[in-house]
Design a protein around this motif. Structure first.
Motif, mmCIF file in Angstrom:
data_model
loop_
_atom_site.group_PDB
_atom_site.id
_atom_site.type_symbol
_atom_site.label_atom_id
_atom_site.label_comp_id
_atom_site.label_asym_id
_atom_site.label_seq_id
_atom_site.Cartn_x
_atom_site.Cartn_y
_atom_site.Cartn_z
ATOM 1 N N ALA A 38 6.468 4.231 0.404
ATOM 2 C CA ALA A 38 6.574 3.343 -0.769
ATOM 3 C C ALA A 38 6.809 4.193 -2.027
ATOM 4 C CB ALA A 38 5.304 2.516 -0.910
ATOM 5 N N ARG A 41 10.391 5.409 -2.296
ATOM 6 C CA ARG A 41 11.299 4.352 -2.757
ATOM 7 C C ARG A 41 11.181 4.199 -4.277
ATOM 8 N NH1 ARG A 41 11.627 -1.141 0.414
ATOM 9 N NH2 ARG A 41 9.392 -0.970 0.318
ATOM 10 N N ASN A 79 -4.787 -1.089 -4.920
ATOM 11 C CA ASN A 79 -4.455 -0.593 -3.581
ATOM 12 C C ASN A 79 -4.511 0.939 -3.586
ATOM 13 O OD1 ASN A 79 -2.051 0.347 -4.672
ATOM 14 N ND2 ASN A 79 -0.765 -1.152 -3.654
ATOM 15 N N GLY A 80 -4.160 1.551 -2.468
ATOM 16 C CA GLY A 80 -4.321 2.989 -2.328
ATOM 17 C C GLY A 80 -3.467 3.797 -3.295
ATOM 18 N N LEU A 105 -6.382 -4.453 0.237
ATOM 19 C CA LEU A 105 -5.433 -3.551 0.892
ATOM 20 C C LEU A 105 -4.565 -4.238 1.929
ATOM 21 C CD1 LEU A 105 -7.882 -0.565 1.510
ATOM 22 C CD2 LEU A 105 -6.418 -0.993 -0.476
ATOM 23 N N PHE A 106 -3.336 -3.762 2.028
ATOM 24 C CA PHE A 106 -2.454 -4.235 3.094
ATOM 25 C C PHE A 106 -2.883 -3.573 4.409
ATOM 26 C CE2 PHE A 106 1.447 -4.257 5.601
ATOM 27 C CZ PHE A 106 1.811 -5.587 5.486
ATOM 28 N N TYR A 107 -3.055 -2.255 4.361
ATOM 29 C CA TYR A 107 -3.518 -1.515 5.553
ATOM 30 C C TYR A 107 -5.030 -1.365 5.435
ATOM 31 C CZ TYR A 107 1.462 -0.640 5.920
ATOM 32 O OH TYR A 107 2.825 -0.808 6.001
ATOM 33 N N ARG A 112 -10.914 3.366 4.402
ATOM 34 C CA ARG A 112 -10.071 3.412 3.194
ATOM 35 C C ARG A 112 -10.758 2.702 2.026
ATOM 36 N NH1 ARG A 112 -4.693 1.268 3.105
ATOM 37 N NH2 ARG A 112 -4.602 2.455 1.163
ATOM 38 N N LEU A 164 2.472 -2.439 -7.439
ATOM 39 C CA LEU A 164 2.954 -1.864 -6.166
ATOM 40 C C LEU A 164 2.606 -2.750 -4.972
ATOM 41 C CD1 LEU A 164 2.852 0.577 -8.182
ATOM 42 C CD2 LEU A 164 2.492 2.013 -6.229
ATOM 43 N N GLU A 165 3.059 -3.954 -5.091
ATOM 44 C CA GLU A 165 2.720 -5.003 -4.138
ATOM 45 C C GLU A 165 3.691 -4.965 -2.959
ATOM 46 O OE1 GLU A 165 0.702 -6.966 -3.399
ATOM 47 O OE2 GLU A 165 1.413 -8.967 -2.990
ATOM 48 N N ASP A 166 3.277 -5.502 -1.812
ATOM 49 C CA ASP A 166 4.161 -5.414 -0.644
ATOM 50 C C ASP A 166 5.046 -6.631 -0.430
ATOM 51 O OD1 ASP A 166 2.827 -7.279 1.558
ATOM 52 O OD2 ASP A 166 1.302 -6.341 0.323
ATOM 53 N N ASP A 184 6.626 -2.763 -10.541
ATOM 54 C CA ASP A 184 7.415 -2.390 -9.365
ATOM 55 C C ASP A 184 8.735 -1.798 -9.849
ATOM 56 O OD1 ASP A 184 8.997 -2.268 -7.045
ATOM 57 O OD2 ASP A 184 7.975 -3.993 -6.157
ATOM 58 N N LEU A 185 8.978 -0.547 -9.517
ATOM 59 C CA LEU A 185 10.197 0.107 -9.993
ATOM 60 C C LEU A 185 11.465 -0.543 -9.445
ATOM 61 C CD1 LEU A 185 8.971 3.785 -9.988
ATOM 62 C CD2 LEU A 185 10.292 2.756 -11.842
ATOM 63 N N ASN A 201 8.898 -0.367 -14.105
ATOM 64 C CA ASN A 201 8.574 0.943 -14.667
ATOM 65 C C ASN A 201 7.690 1.686 -13.682
ATOM 66 O OD1 ASN A 201 8.587 2.984 -16.550
ATOM 67 N ND2 ASN A 201 7.289 1.926 -18.042
ATOM 68 N N ASN A 202 7.528 3.001 -13.906
ATOM 69 C CA ASN A 202 6.631 3.775 -13.057
ATOM 70 C C ASN A 202 5.192 3.504 -13.489
ATOM 71 O OD1 ASN A 202 5.211 5.819 -11.645
ATOM 72 N ND2 ASN A 202 7.075 7.064 -11.595
ATOM 73 N N ILE A 203 4.347 3.210 -12.530
ATOM 74 C CA ILE A 203 2.946 2.884 -12.825
ATOM 75 C C ILE A 203 2.275 4.011 -13.628
ATOM 76 C CG2 ILE A 203 2.032 3.820 -10.642
ATOM 77 C CD1 ILE A 203 0.814 0.550 -12.123
#
Ligand code: PTJ
Length: 260
Positions: A38, A41, A79-80, A105-107, A112, A164-166, A184-185, A201-203
């Motif tokens: 991620a 990307r 999230n992570g 978390l997604f994972y 974690r 940064l969502e999935d 989210d970029l 933008n970048n977090i």
């Protein structure tokens, strides 16, 4: 696992330092393995922005802060990747916006969750939601483990900040009548195209800039917040993001390109 020393004069110093934070986060179980992919990307899209915050991103960030200040119960979903890249800044932003932090978390794994909790506590967080089974609630629309949310947090919040969502969670949260703010970029991701406010933008730059904006706006009345909010249009700002990227590429394609 030893940390790699990045020489300060390296032309890609900042980018490599962030990579190291993500890699270190993965070894500590804060970041999911897929979090590295991620991140890659995201980096590719950041090249298209010139690794700076363009004017449209500053407006998206103002829109985001206004939306969260206007909300009754805003919440920040952690999230992570977020925890690894900007834990202190996320804690500060949450305190300024009166928005608790919820680990979602997604994972998902207990290992974690505990690693991320430790990172946030070390960064100054007091209360962290999302971990107490007594307050577990579920978002039925979601099929994966992100459906497990906190009844004091995402479940009852009217505005969720999910950087940064999935993908599909933004849609589910919106269907539940919540405002969704994301960073989210990729302006074409499902999340960017679904959220109420999408920040392209970048977090790493976005959270510190949002802290500054929040400090400037925190004393505005609800009426003033509402008036200002009317000046923003998420779709138009996303179109500006795409135009910025494409025009920048066009300008580069017709310029003296090679590094000397
Ligand atoms: O910690 P977990 O288990 O909740 O998992 C987190 C990840 C990020 C692995 C998970 O949510 C995922 O797989 O996300 P995606 O579908 O890869 O989407 C992440 C989005 O964030 C992509 O569109 C990236 O372009 C974007 N992105 C990556 N790094 C950054 C970023 N956006 C802003 N700033 C970044 N530094």
């Amino acid at each position: 696992m030893p940390d790699h020393e990045i020489p300060k004069d390296h032309p890609r110093y900042l980018s490599l330092t962030i990579r190291e934070a993500i890699i270190k986060g993965m070894h500590q179980k804060v970041v999911a393995e897929a979090g590295l992919i991620a991140h890659g990307r995201g980096e590719a899209f950041d090249y298209l922005l010139g690794e700076r915050s363009p004017p449209f991103a500053m407006r998206q960030q103002e829109f985001a802060v206004l939306t969260m200040l206007q909300a009754e119960n805003p919440i920040i979903s952690v999230n992570g990747n977020l925890a690894a890249m900007c834990p202190e800044e996320t804690v500060v932003l949450g305190k300024l916006l009166n928005a608790p932090l919820e680990i979602n978390l997604f994972y998902r794994s207990q290992e974690r969750e505990q690693a991320i909790k430790k990172t946030l506590i070390d960064a100054g967080a007091d209360i962290i939601l999302g971990l107490d089974p007594d307050y577990q609630d579920t978002i039925e629309e979601l099929s994966h483990l992100r459906r497990i949310v906190d009844s004091r947090g995402i479940s009852t919040s009217d505005c969720v900040f999910v950087p940064l969502e999935d993908g599909d969670r933004a849609q589910a949260l919106k269907r539940l009548g919540k405002s969704v703010v994301t960073v989210d970029l990729n302006p074409l991701s499902r999340t960017s195209l679904t959220a109420t406010v999408s920040i392209t933008n970048n977090i790493i730059r976005s959270v510190p800039e949002m802290i500054k904006i929040t400090k400037d706006m925190t004393l505005l009345s609800k009426t003033e917040l509402k008036k200002r909010l009317e000046q923003y249009n998420n779709e138009k700002l996303l179109q500006e993001a795409l135009l910025f990227m494409s025009e920048r590429l066009k300008a580069l394609a017709t310029s003296d390109l090679m590094l000397k």
